[in-house]
Design an enzyme around this catalytic site. Sequence first.
Site, short mmCIF file in Angstrom:
data_model
loop_
_atom_site.label_atom_id
_atom_site.label_comp_id
_atom_site.label_asym_id
_atom_site.label_seq_id
_atom_site.Cartn_x
_atom_site.Cartn_y
_atom_site.Cartn_z
N ASN A 17 6.01 59.58 -25.91
CA ASN A 17 5.94 57.77 -25.94
C ASN A 17 7.47 57.58 -25.35
OD1 ASN A 17 4.90 55.53 -26.56
ND2 ASN A 17 6.36 55.19 -28.29
N LYS A 52 3.73 55.77 -34.22
CA LYS A 52 4.29 54.65 -35.11
C LYS A 52 3.25 53.51 -34.97
CE LYS A 52 7.20 52.96 -31.69
NZ LYS A 52 8.17 51.91 -31.26
N SER A 101 9.89 54.35 -43.31
CA SER A 101 9.65 52.80 -43.06
C SER A 101 9.33 51.91 -44.08
CB SER A 101 8.22 52.85 -42.01
OG SER A 101 7.91 51.63 -41.81
N ALA A 102 9.69 50.51 -43.96
CA ALA A 102 9.29 49.73 -45.03
C ALA A 102 7.59 49.42 -45.22
CB ALA A 102 9.83 48.25 -44.61
N TYR A 128 -0.81 54.99 -41.10
CA TYR A 128 0.56 55.27 -40.84
C TYR A 128 1.46 55.36 -41.68
CZ TYR A 128 5.26 53.85 -38.96
OH TYR A 128 6.67 53.96 -38.65
N LYS A 156 3.91 58.29 -43.85
CA LYS A 156 5.42 58.15 -44.05
C LYS A 156 5.48 58.38 -45.67
CE LYS A 156 7.04 57.40 -40.29
NZ LYS A 156 7.94 57.97 -39.46
N ASN A 170 12.41 45.89 -39.80
CA ASN A 170 11.93 45.58 -38.20
C ASN A 170 13.06 45.70 -37.28
OD1 ASN A 170 9.91 44.26 -40.20
ND2 ASN A 170 8.97 43.59 -38.42
N ARG A 208 9.93 38.32 -41.53
CA ARG A 208 10.30 39.60 -41.53
C ARG A 208 11.83 39.68 -41.62
NH1 ARG A 208 5.84 39.65 -42.53
NH2 ARG A 208 4.10 40.72 -41.82
P1 NAD Z 1 9.32 55.83 -30.31
O1 NAD Z 1 8.06 56.15 -30.20
O2 NAD Z 1 10.25 54.96 -29.36
O3 NAD Z 1 10.11 57.25 -30.46
C1 NAD Z 1 9.51 58.48 -30.89
C2 NAD Z 1 9.79 59.46 -30.11
O4 NAD Z 1 9.25 60.67 -30.65
C3 NAD Z 1 9.64 59.51 -28.64
O5 NAD Z 1 10.49 59.81 -27.85
C4 NAD Z 1 8.30 60.44 -28.62
O6 NAD Z 1 8.16 60.92 -27.17
C5 NAD Z 1 8.70 61.33 -29.51
N1 NAD Z 1 7.51 62.25 -30.02
C6 NAD Z 1 6.31 61.79 -30.66
N2 NAD Z 1 5.68 62.95 -31.08
C7 NAD Z 1 6.32 63.96 -30.94
C8 NAD Z 1 6.09 65.28 -31.03
N3 NAD Z 1 4.94 65.81 -31.53
N4 NAD Z 1 6.83 66.22 -30.65
C9 NAD Z 1 8.29 65.77 -30.17
N5 NAD Z 1 8.60 64.41 -30.05
C10 NAD Z 1 7.50 63.32 -30.26
O7 NAD Z 1 9.46 55.21 -31.78
P2 NAD Z 1 10.86 54.38 -32.56
O8 NAD Z 1 10.33 52.96 -32.58
O9 NAD Z 1 11.97 54.93 -31.94
O10 NAD Z 1 10.63 55.20 -34.00
C11 NAD Z 1 11.29 56.48 -34.39
C12 NAD Z 1 10.94 56.57 -35.90
O11 NAD Z 1 11.31 55.77 -36.57
C13 NAD Z 1 9.41 56.78 -35.91
O12 NAD Z 1 9.15 58.12 -36.94
C14 NAD Z 1 8.72 55.76 -36.52
O13 NAD Z 1 7.60 56.05 -37.41
C15 NAD Z 1 9.85 55.34 -37.32
N6 NAD Z 1 10.03 53.69 -37.56
C16 NAD Z 1 10.00 52.79 -36.59
C17 NAD Z 1 9.91 51.66 -36.67
C18 NAD Z 1 10.06 50.57 -35.55
O14 NAD Z 1 9.61 49.40 -35.81
N7 NAD Z 1 10.24 51.10 -34.22
C19 NAD Z 1 10.10 50.98 -38.12
C20 NAD Z 1 10.06 52.01 -39.07
C21 NAD Z 1 9.96 53.14 -38.76
C1 UD1 Z 2 4.75 46.39 -37.85
C2 UD1 Z 2 3.67 47.28 -38.77
C3 UD1 Z 2 4.59 47.97 -39.69
C4 UD1 Z 2 5.58 48.81 -38.76
C5 UD1 Z 2 6.26 48.14 -37.88
C6 UD1 Z 2 7.28 48.75 -37.02
C7 UD1 Z 2 1.53 46.23 -39.05
C8 UD1 Z 2 0.75 45.18 -40.00
N1 UD1 Z 2 2.65 46.16 -39.40
O1 UD1 Z 2 5.47 45.60 -38.76
O2 UD1 Z 2 3.68 49.17 -40.48
O3 UD1 Z 2 6.35 49.74 -39.44
O4 UD1 Z 2 5.58 47.08 -37.10
O5 UD1 Z 2 6.36 49.27 -35.89
O6 UD1 Z 2 1.28 46.28 -37.86
N2 UD1 Z 2 3.37 38.77 -34.75
C9 UD1 Z 2 2.72 37.74 -33.91
N3 UD1 Z 2 2.55 37.87 -32.66
C10 UD1 Z 2 2.46 39.24 -31.93
C11 UD1 Z 2 2.88 40.31 -32.86
C12 UD1 Z 2 3.44 40.00 -34.06
O7 UD1 Z 2 2.82 36.48 -34.51
O8 UD1 Z 2 1.91 39.12 -31.00
C13 UD1 Z 2 3.94 38.41 -35.92
C14 UD1 Z 2 3.26 39.17 -37.27
O9 UD1 Z 2 2.04 38.49 -37.82
C15 UD1 Z 2 4.39 39.55 -38.17
C16 UD1 Z 2 5.65 39.28 -37.11
O10 UD1 Z 2 5.20 38.83 -35.98
O11 UD1 Z 2 4.19 38.55 -39.07
C17 UD1 Z 2 6.24 40.68 -36.82
O12 UD1 Z 2 5.24 41.72 -36.42
P1 UD1 Z 2 5.49 42.93 -35.94
O13 UD1 Z 2 6.72 42.94 -35.05
O14 UD1 Z 2 4.16 43.60 -35.62
O15 UD1 Z 2 6.02 43.70 -37.18
P2 UD1 Z 2 5.52 44.02 -38.58
O16 UD1 Z 2 4.17 43.51 -38.82
O17 UD1 Z 2 6.21 43.35 -39.64
#
Ligand code: NAD
Ligand code: UD1
Length: 359
Positions: A36, A99, A139-140, A163, A167, A194, A246
Amino acid sequence: MARLLITGGAGFIGSHTCVVLLDAGHDLTVLDDFSNSAPVALQRVAELAGVQLRSGSGSGRLQLIEGDIRDDGALNQLFATASAKGEPLSGVIHFAGLKAVGESVQDPLRYWDVNVNGTRALLAAMESHGCHTLVFSSSATLYGSPNQVPIPESAPVQPINPYGHTKAAVERMLHDLSAAAPDHWRIACLRYFNPVGAHPSGRIGEAPNGIPNNLFPYLCQVAVQRRPELSVFGGDWPTPDGTCIRDYIHVMDLADGHRAALETLVSEPPQVLTLNLGSGQGASVLEVIHAFEEASGRTIPFTISERRPGDAAVTVADPTAAWQRLSWRTQRSLAEICRDGWIWQQGNPEGYDLDAEAA
Ligand code: NAD
Ligand code: UD1
């Protein structure tokens, strides 16, 4: 300074954290399978930090190894090679994982395999090579639909999708591991709210594949006219303007939170720290749209559509514990989040230019 292993370091949060850790003096080995992400993100990390990116067996301040966290053999080799070079890995920041909530509902086994089995493989390699310091991306999402807001870490863990279950399972595994060897393990489970925004240079940012699932990247793509309009999922929520609230956290604040967590882990006795990383401030979808319009000078066309299944009306962190334990709290406002996200999106309207900068 010690060498750290950063799994998933080419991804959105990992790439920003790499910049912060390099600036803080750490040497890094990134393990990523690029499922990704792409190597170009790490080239830009190197450029921002003023270091060279070296691939494969080369060393240097930023080393890249392409591989899968589920590959026990590759993990063992990675730890063994680092030790043989006199640069043993002293800690791991574990971002690698899947994710996307909707995808986890469609393909739960893949999520359990990568997120849970992959973490098990990583922990086994760490244990056998005497590396016991880990910062884990939780993650939250594991709070599900919270009963109280702001949400403290003591709130029930009650995920509502696969998902979130993965976690929660990893957090459980980490507690079990620590209970078996409490004098060894130093672990931080960081529950992100977020994460949004981008490095202020606009050189690295969030580059989702396909149609974004999340609000902020979708909004950015509407602003650069890659997509015609935003759907706001529900205008009848029990909130002041009817749209969901959020806790948006600038990705550079989140990156600083990882540095702070690591410093706390190494300076205190072994423990498992479980902390929310959020701002403690809520913003509604309409407030985010308006803040982005202000930052970009663009009008964001949107329509109010149906509620998205699984959404909660309000999720906001109680960030008190992170402040008490890490002396860390967010520094950047929603306006800065929008400014930096817009700089990134304007400079990279299609995400990273993979052809121009192939590794
Ligand atoms: P991302 O997808 O941008 O980064 C994840 C990275 O892991 C990518 O570079 C992907 O190529 C790599 N990867 C995936 N599977 C792999 C594997 N099997 N072996 C080696 N590499 C692998 O995601 P992100 O937003 O940077 O998120 C990072 C972490 O934080 C994740 O664990 C995600 O669940 C967690 N997280 C993200 C959010 C968010 O909103 N972005 C929120 C809460 C938690
Ligand atoms: C989502 C995931 C959460 C994950 C997080 C980060 C769900 C239900 N939750 O959080 O588990 O940890 O992403 O990857 O998927 N919204 C719109 N229009 C859009 C997209 C979103 O109105 O096109 C709204 C949603 O309803 C929400 C807010 O924007 O109220 C934030 O959404 P999003 O960015 O997807 O984050 P979460 O839902 O909080």
